[in-house]
Design an enzyme around this catalytic site. Structure first.
Site, short mmCIF file in Angstrom:
data_model
loop_
_atom_site.label_atom_id
_atom_site.label_comp_id
_atom_site.label_asym_id
_atom_site.label_seq_id
_atom_site.Cartn_x
_atom_site.Cartn_y
_atom_site.Cartn_z
CG ASP A 6 34.96 -39.28 31.30
OD1 ASP A 6 34.96 -39.55 30.07
OD2 ASP A 6 34.54 -38.21 31.76
CD1 TRP A 15 36.89 -35.84 22.99
CD2 TRP A 15 38.76 -37.06 23.06
NE1 TRP A 15 37.59 -35.44 24.11
CE2 TRP A 15 38.76 -36.18 24.18
CE3 TRP A 15 39.85 -37.91 22.91
CZ2 TRP A 15 39.78 -36.14 25.13
CZ3 TRP A 15 40.88 -37.86 23.86
CH2 TRP A 15 40.83 -36.99 24.95
CG ASP A 75 34.23 -36.13 25.11
OD1 ASP A 75 33.40 -35.83 24.23
OD2 ASP A 75 34.71 -35.29 25.89
CB THR A 92 28.18 -27.96 22.09
OG1 THR A 92 29.57 -28.22 22.28
CG2 THR A 92 27.87 -26.54 22.57
N1 GLY Z 1 36.41 -35.68 27.97
C1 GLY Z 1 36.32 -34.35 28.40
C2 GLY Z 1 37.10 -33.39 27.60
O1 GLY Z 1 37.62 -33.69 26.56
O2 GLY Z 1 37.19 -32.27 28.05
#
Ligand code: GLY
Length: 396
Positions: free
Chosen positions: A112, A248, A172, A232
């Protein structure tokens, strides 16, 4: 997946998002930001609020995996739209904490780095030209490359590298890889570009189902790199479409197009956004998983709605005016944004220090359900800025 008849009919009609309405919404958001600015200088809002109020956390401390950058990003957006120094002062001050975080490798062993360093540090560089910001964001990009898996050609999202339980990408990450594209442009080092390109091509081939819905995560064989299965982590089930994951995709593939100019990302975007729009409920704001409808009694996820609006606005730059879907998508973005502004802000809740209520962090984990989420606030602000400042230069 095509737009169904109902969706075409529904979004053939536009709703007006007047400048007056947008400026009023901006004014309300800025009042909240002004109230928060003293509290969040050395501290940052927790990922999601508790009863509408974000407690403070440190950058990279407990609770912060991926979300500090959004508060700093909100400040950069506030600065860009108002030119008031107070926002820039705090946002620029926070650079030190991001620099220390990446130098000390504090809570950065995950993918991230884009969420953390783009709205905060790349934004700093783009707005001020700071050399220190540039060096810091390139360090973050370099660290992100350590998660690249040759076998499978993807960036591993979470956990120990090479552990079969974690040998997967997640959708994401589409918002993390712009850090690599940017680093490649800024340094001339093609390595960043090549990794980002390989990752997003792998994501395009795996996470998007035939009908335009998306898997949240996708596993690969550790030994061979062969794609194994979708699953998921935050959605309702492995075969449902987690709303934020879909969002996303709606924002992430347009960003891939921005850097790669490969038309397949336009087609992919259309599939994903069509599925999303076909699933929107009466008031245009999605439930936390697209499996649910107005009879479900489930929560909305306003953060997914705000992300989707930004993605639609981003991709509309690349759609030709004679593309019949272009107008439908823009009208849909207007409908969603109007609903967010009218029904889902905290303007009448003087207690809350968030901007957008009724978001969901992770329903399966029971975290941040029906709360403000800091990325929802960020993308709501970004959407307002996109509507009001046509020349805004995208941080991502
Ligand atoms: N990237 C983590 C979320 O969207 O919760």
């Amino acid at each position: 997946m095509e737009l169904n008849e109902k969706t075409v009919k529904r979004y053939s009609e536009n709703v007006e998002l007047s400048k007056e309405m947008l400026y009023r919404a901006l004014h309300n958001a800025l009042s909240k930001i002004d109230r928060n600015i003293e509290d969040f200088i050395n501290l940052f809002p927790r990922p999601s609020s508790v009863n509408g109020i974000y407690p403070g956390i440190s950058n990279g401390g407990e609770w912060d995996d991926w979300t500090s950058g959004f508060w700093t990003g909100i400040l950069w957006l506030a600065y860009e739209i108002t030119k008031e120094e107070k926002y820039k002062k705090v946002a620029a001050f926070q650079l030190k904490s991001y620099k220390e975080r990446i130098e000390w490798k504090n809570a950065v062993d995950h993918h991230d780095l884009g969420f953390l360093y783009i709205p905060s540090v790349v934004a700093n560089y783009k707005v001020t030209g700071s050399e220190e910001a540039k060096i810091t964001a390139v360090m973050a990009a370099e660290h992100l490359t350590t998660r690249y898996r040759e076998k499978g050609e993807f960036i591993q999202a979470w956990g120990e590298l090479g552990n079969p339980d974690n040998h997967r990408l997640i959708i994401d990450c589409n918002l993390n890889i712009p850090l690599l594209f940017w680093a490649s442009e800024i340094t001339g080092n093609k390595k960043y570009y090549e990794i980002a390109e390989k990752h997003v091509n792998t994501a395009a081939q795996t996470v998007v189902r035939e009908d335009g819905s998306t898997f949240h995560t996708y596993y690969f064989d550790v030994e061979t790199g062969k794609p194994l299965k979708g699953s998921t982590a935050q959605g309702n089930s492995d075969d449902s479409a987690w709303a934020r994951g879909q969002a996303w995709g709606i924002y992430g593939f347009p960003l891939a197009y921005k850097y790669l100019k490969d038309k397949k990302f336009i087609e992919l975007y259309k599939k994903i956004v069509n599925y999303f729009l076909n699933k929107l409920p009466e008031d245009n704001v999605c439930y936390w998983d697209l499996f649910f409808d107005d009879n479900s009694g489930e929560e909305k996820d306003t953060s997914a709605a705000a992300i989707a609006v930004c993605g639609i606005l981003e991709m509309s730059k690349n759609l030709k005016d004679d593309d019949s879907n272009k107008k439908i998508y823009m009208n849909a973005a207007n409908h969603i944004m109007k609903s967010l502004i009218e029904k889902y802000t905290t303007k009448n809740d003087t207690r809350s220090n968030g901007l957008l209520k009724e978001a969901v962090y992770s329903k399966p984990h029971g975290t941040g359900v029906n709360e403000c989420c800091i990325w929802g606030d960020y993308f709501y602000m970004e959407a307002l800025v996109r509507f009001l400042k046509a020349d805004w230069k995208v941080y991502w």
